[in-house]
Design an enzyme around this catalytic site. Structure first.
Site, PDB file in Angstrom:
ATOM      1  N   GLY A  10      43.013  54.877  43.560  1.00 39.56           N
ATOM      2  CA  GLY A  10      43.079  53.461  43.192  1.00 39.56           C
ATOM      3  C   GLY A  10      44.270  52.800  43.860  1.00 39.56           C
ATOM      4  O   GLY A  10      45.060  53.462  44.534  1.00 39.56           O
ATOM      5  N   ASP A  33      37.106  64.674  40.982  1.00 37.86           N
ATOM      6  CA  ASP A  33      37.621  65.936  40.417  1.00 37.86           C
ATOM      7  C   ASP A  33      37.201  66.058  38.950  1.00 37.86           C
ATOM      8  O   ASP A  33      36.681  67.068  38.531  1.00 37.86           O
ATOM      9  CB  ASP A  33      39.154  65.985  40.519  1.00 37.86           C
ATOM     10  CG  ASP A  33      39.610  65.988  41.974  1.00 37.86           C
ATOM     11  OD1 ASP A  33      39.074  66.798  42.736  1.00 37.86           O
ATOM     12  OD2 ASP A  33      40.488  65.176  42.324  1.00 37.86           O
ATOM     13  N   PHE A  43      40.660  68.933  29.534  1.00 42.80           N
ATOM     14  CA  PHE A  43      41.458  70.064  29.037  1.00 42.80           C
ATOM     15  C   PHE A  43      41.569  71.162  30.091  1.00 42.80           C
ATOM     16  O   PHE A  43      42.625  71.759  30.255  1.00 42.80           O
ATOM     17  CB  PHE A  43      40.874  70.593  27.712  1.00 42.80           C
ATOM     18  CG  PHE A  43      41.437  69.863  26.531  1.00 42.80           C
ATOM     19  CD1 PHE A  43      41.053  68.563  26.243  1.00 42.80           C
ATOM     20  CD2 PHE A  43      42.396  70.464  25.721  1.00 42.80           C
ATOM     21  CE1 PHE A  43      41.599  67.866  25.174  1.00 42.80           C
ATOM     22  CE2 PHE A  43      42.953  69.770  24.646  1.00 42.80           C
ATOM     23  CZ  PHE A  43      42.547  68.478  24.360  1.00 42.80           C
ATOM     24  N   ALA A  60      41.019  53.334  34.613  1.00 38.51           N
ATOM     25  CA  ALA A  60      40.586  52.384  33.573  1.00 38.51           C
ATOM     26  C   ALA A  60      39.269  51.747  33.997  1.00 38.51           C
ATOM     27  O   ALA A  60      38.911  51.777  35.170  1.00 38.51           O
ATOM     28  CB  ALA A  60      41.641  51.289  33.390  1.00 38.51           C
ATOM     29  N   ASP A 102      48.825  43.157  30.635  1.00 37.20           N
ATOM     30  CA  ASP A 102      49.250  41.890  30.022  1.00 37.20           C
ATOM     31  C   ASP A 102      48.138  41.308  29.137  1.00 37.20           C
ATOM     32  O   ASP A 102      48.404  40.466  28.285  1.00 37.20           O
ATOM     33  CB  ASP A 102      49.626  40.876  31.116  1.00 37.20           C
ATOM     34  CG  ASP A 102      48.538  40.685  32.170  1.00 37.20           C
ATOM     35  OD1 ASP A 102      47.738  41.630  32.407  1.00 37.20           O
ATOM     36  OD2 ASP A 102      48.458  39.592  32.759  1.00 37.20           O
ATOM     37  N   TYR A 128      38.109  43.879  27.156  1.00 36.02           N
ATOM     38  CA  TYR A 128      38.988  44.691  28.003  1.00 36.02           C
ATOM     39  C   TYR A 128      40.352  44.875  27.307  1.00 36.02           C
ATOM     40  O   TYR A 128      40.838  46.000  27.160  1.00 36.02           O
ATOM     41  CB  TYR A 128      39.156  44.013  29.374  1.00 36.02           C
ATOM     42  CG  TYR A 128      40.264  44.613  30.213  1.00 36.02           C
ATOM     43  CD1 TYR A 128      40.179  45.935  30.661  1.00 36.02           C
ATOM     44  CD2 TYR A 128      41.393  43.868  30.561  1.00 36.02           C
ATOM     45  CE1 TYR A 128      41.200  46.497  31.428  1.00 36.02           C
ATOM     46  CE2 TYR A 128      42.407  44.412  31.330  1.00 36.02           C
ATOM     47  CZ  TYR A 128      42.305  45.735  31.759  1.00 36.02           C
ATOM     48  OH  TYR A 128      43.329  46.283  32.511  1.00 36.02           O
TER      49      TYR A 128
HETATM   50  N1  NAP Z   1      44.219  45.426  38.570  1.00 33.23           N
HETATM   51  C1  NAP Z   1      44.919  44.634  37.774  1.00 33.23           C
HETATM   52  O1  NAP Z   1      45.060  43.423  38.012  1.00 33.23           O
HETATM   53  C2  NAP Z   1      45.610  45.206  36.569  1.00 33.23           C
HETATM   54  C3  NAP Z   1      46.454  44.388  35.800  1.00 33.23           C
HETATM   55  C4  NAP Z   1      47.135  44.962  34.701  1.00 33.23           C
HETATM   56  C5  NAP Z   1      46.962  46.303  34.395  1.00 33.23           C
HETATM   57  N2  NAP Z   1      46.111  47.053  35.143  1.00 33.23           N
HETATM   58  C6  NAP Z   1      45.937  48.479  34.816  1.00 33.23           C
HETATM   59  O2  NAP Z   1      46.520  49.204  35.877  1.00 33.23           O
HETATM   60  C7  NAP Z   1      45.833  50.432  36.066  1.00 33.23           C
HETATM   61  C8  NAP Z   1      45.547  50.679  37.532  1.00 33.23           C
HETATM   62  O3  NAP Z   1      44.829  49.600  38.074  1.00 33.23           O
HETATM   63  P1  NAP Z   1      44.361  49.579  39.610  1.00 33.23           P
HETATM   64  O4  NAP Z   1      44.286  48.152  40.007  1.00 33.23           O
HETATM   65  O5  NAP Z   1      45.182  50.528  40.420  1.00 33.23           O
HETATM   66  O6  NAP Z   1      42.885  50.165  39.448  1.00 33.23           O
HETATM   67  P2  NAP Z   1      41.890  50.837  40.508  1.00 33.23           P
HETATM   68  O7  NAP Z   1      42.295  50.529  41.913  1.00 33.23           O
HETATM   69  O8  NAP Z   1      40.518  50.476  40.082  1.00 33.23           O
HETATM   70  O9  NAP Z   1      42.153  52.392  40.281  1.00 33.23           O
HETATM   71  C9  NAP Z   1      41.709  53.081  39.153  1.00 33.23           C
HETATM   72  C10 NAP Z   1      41.308  54.471  39.591  1.00 33.23           C
HETATM   73  O10 NAP Z   1      40.862  55.197  38.443  1.00 33.23           O
HETATM   74  C11 NAP Z   1      39.651  55.871  38.749  1.00 33.23           C
HETATM   75  N3  NAP Z   1      38.831  55.923  37.552  1.00 33.23           N
HETATM   76  C12 NAP Z   1      38.200  54.921  36.915  1.00 33.23           C
HETATM   77  N4  NAP Z   1      37.529  55.358  35.846  1.00 33.23           N
HETATM   78  C13 NAP Z   1      37.736  56.707  35.794  1.00 33.23           C
HETATM   79  C14 NAP Z   1      37.301  57.730  34.927  1.00 33.23           C
HETATM   80  N5  NAP Z   1      36.496  57.461  33.902  1.00 33.23           N
HETATM   81  N6  NAP Z   1      37.729  59.001  35.163  1.00 33.23           N
HETATM   82  C15 NAP Z   1      38.524  59.282  36.222  1.00 33.23           C
HETATM   83  N7  NAP Z   1      38.955  58.348  37.086  1.00 33.23           N
HETATM   84  C16 NAP Z   1      38.559  57.080  36.879  1.00 33.23           C
HETATM   85  C17 NAP Z   1      38.973  55.043  39.817  1.00 33.23           C
HETATM   86  O11 NAP Z   1      38.112  55.895  40.561  1.00 33.23           O
HETATM   87  P3  NAP Z   1      36.883  55.279  41.389  1.00 33.23           P
HETATM   88  O12 NAP Z   1      37.524  54.678  42.611  1.00 33.23           O
HETATM   89  O13 NAP Z   1      36.042  56.464  41.687  1.00 33.23           O
HETATM   90  O14 NAP Z   1      36.223  54.270  40.504  1.00 33.23           O
HETATM   91  C18 NAP Z   1      40.162  54.489  40.606  1.00 33.23           C
HETATM   92  O15 NAP Z   1      40.493  55.332  41.686  1.00 33.23           O
HETATM   93  C19 NAP Z   1      44.628  50.377  35.121  1.00 33.23           C
HETATM   94  O16 NAP Z   1      44.954  51.112  33.966  1.00 33.23           O
HETATM   95  C20 NAP Z   1      44.497  48.919  34.744  1.00 33.23           C
HETATM   96  O17 NAP Z   1      43.979  48.772  33.434  1.00 33.23           O
HETATM   97  C21 NAP Z   1      45.448  46.546  36.228  1.00 33.23           C
END
Ligand code: NAP
Length: 284
Positions: A10, A33, A43, A60, A102, A128
């Site tokens: 991600g 994985d 686990f 997420a 946020d 969400y």
């Molecule tokens: N993006 C925003 O604006 C934002 C703002 C505030 C907080 N956040 C939080 O910040 C965190 C990271 O966000 P990001 O933007 O880096 O997200 P991202 O680019 O979508 O990365 C999330 C990664 O988690 C993997 N994933 C999703 N569901 C999964 C599951 N059930 N089991 C295992 N892996 C899984 C995804 O794999 P795949 O690529 O295979 O789907 C992806 O590689 C999240 O917790 C999000 O809630 C995000």
């Protein structure tokens, strides 16, 4: 120190890998994985033969509008999946660093334009946010050794796989295609570069801040329109851009009009304009 990064493909996950201090022994996990909703796999990988000191969860389901239509999936990934991780960390005696949002706040502080601090009462206005808050409560109530890191409006070189890109990439693509841009100018947040956030997370851990909830975003705030204007200015692109009210784009999920985070503890990041400059240097 052996550290597991979940969601390592991600946008935050990739920057955690890029910025990891060299003394750490990193093991990265993608959804290929294991899926965090699969308790047995969680686990096996995190509390089996291989022992971790720290687990960082960036995974997420964060397509905010889709969460309204698929609440079961939102709770499965953002709450039940997090419970699996918390219990595995408990069994392995590992620290869990869990990323939150946020969007646990309702935006009511727009009246005073004060940031939300860690001890402000959450009150999410969409599924969400509710599901992420449920994940937070699970971490807080199942573990003693945890960091919950709330951040906002993330963008990084990799682009969010869960959202199909990010805001700066969308703005740049449309501007380069000569499209007219209409961007919301009554919704405030702190755009946060995942490269800087990742460094903040490493500092939180390595400086041994007390366990608990932390806000890590850049300093300052802006509207999405102001962010878009600054993106174009930083890149040196001209575009026809118009500020509009959020009501111009009806969405499935309600969103807080003010989700500016602040902190009086933990680690501080530079102003958001500086994070954006670093991002633009990286993509050029
Ligand atoms: N993006 C925003 O604006 C934002 C703002 C505030 C907080 N956040 C939080 O910040 C965190 C990271 O966000 P990001 O933007 O880096 O997200 P991202 O680019 O979508 O990365 C999330 C990664 O988690 C993997 N994933 C999703 N569901 C999964 C599951 N059930 N089991 C295992 N892996 C899984 C995804 O794999 P795949 O690529 O295979 O789907 C992806 O590689 C999240 O917790 C999000 O809630 C995000």
């Amino acid at each position: 120190m052996k550290v597991a990064i979940i969601g390592s493909r991600g946008q935050l996950g990739q920057d955690l890998v890029k910025t990891a201090p060299s003394q750490l022994d990193l093991v990265t996990f993608t959804r290929g994985d294991f899926d965090i909703t699969d308790r047995i796999d969680v686990f096996d990988f995190l509390a089996g033969e291989e022992k971790f000191d720290v687990v960082i969860n960036t995974a997420a389901f964060h397509r905010t509008d889709q969460c309204e239509d698929e609440p079961e999936k939102a709770f499965l990934v953002n709450a039940t999946g997090v419970k699996n991780l918390a219990e595995a960390c408990d069994k392995a005696n590992a620290i869990l660093i869990h990323i939150s949002t946020d969007y646990v706040f309702d935006g009511g502080k727009i009246k005073t334009k004060e940031p939300y601090y860690e001890d402000d009462a959450p009150n999410p206005v969409n599924i969400y946010g509710v599901s992420k808050l449920a994940g937070e409560y699970i971490v807080r109530n199942y573990l003693e050794k945890y960091y919950i890191v709330r951040s906002s409006s993330l963008y990084g070189v990799a682009g969010a796989s869960g959202k199909g890109g990010n805001f700066p990439y969308t703005i740049l693509k449309k501007a380069k295609a000569g499209e007219k841009l209409r961007v919301v100018d009554d919704m405030y947040m702190v755009p946060t570069h995942t490269f800087d956030l990742a460094q903040g997370i490493w500092r939180l851990l390595l400086e041994r801040h007390p366990y608990g909830v932390y806000h890590i975003t850049h300093e300052g705030y802006c509207t999405w329109y102001e962010f878009a204007v600054k993106i174009l200015e930083t890149v040196g692109l001209k575009a026809d851009i118009e500020p509009v009210k959020h009501t111009a784009f009806p969405t499935r999920a309600k969103r807080p009009l003010w989700s500016v985070l602040g902190t009086r503890k933990g680690v501080k990041l530079p102003p958001w304009e500086e994070g954006l400059r670093r991002f633009v240097d990286m993509i050029n």
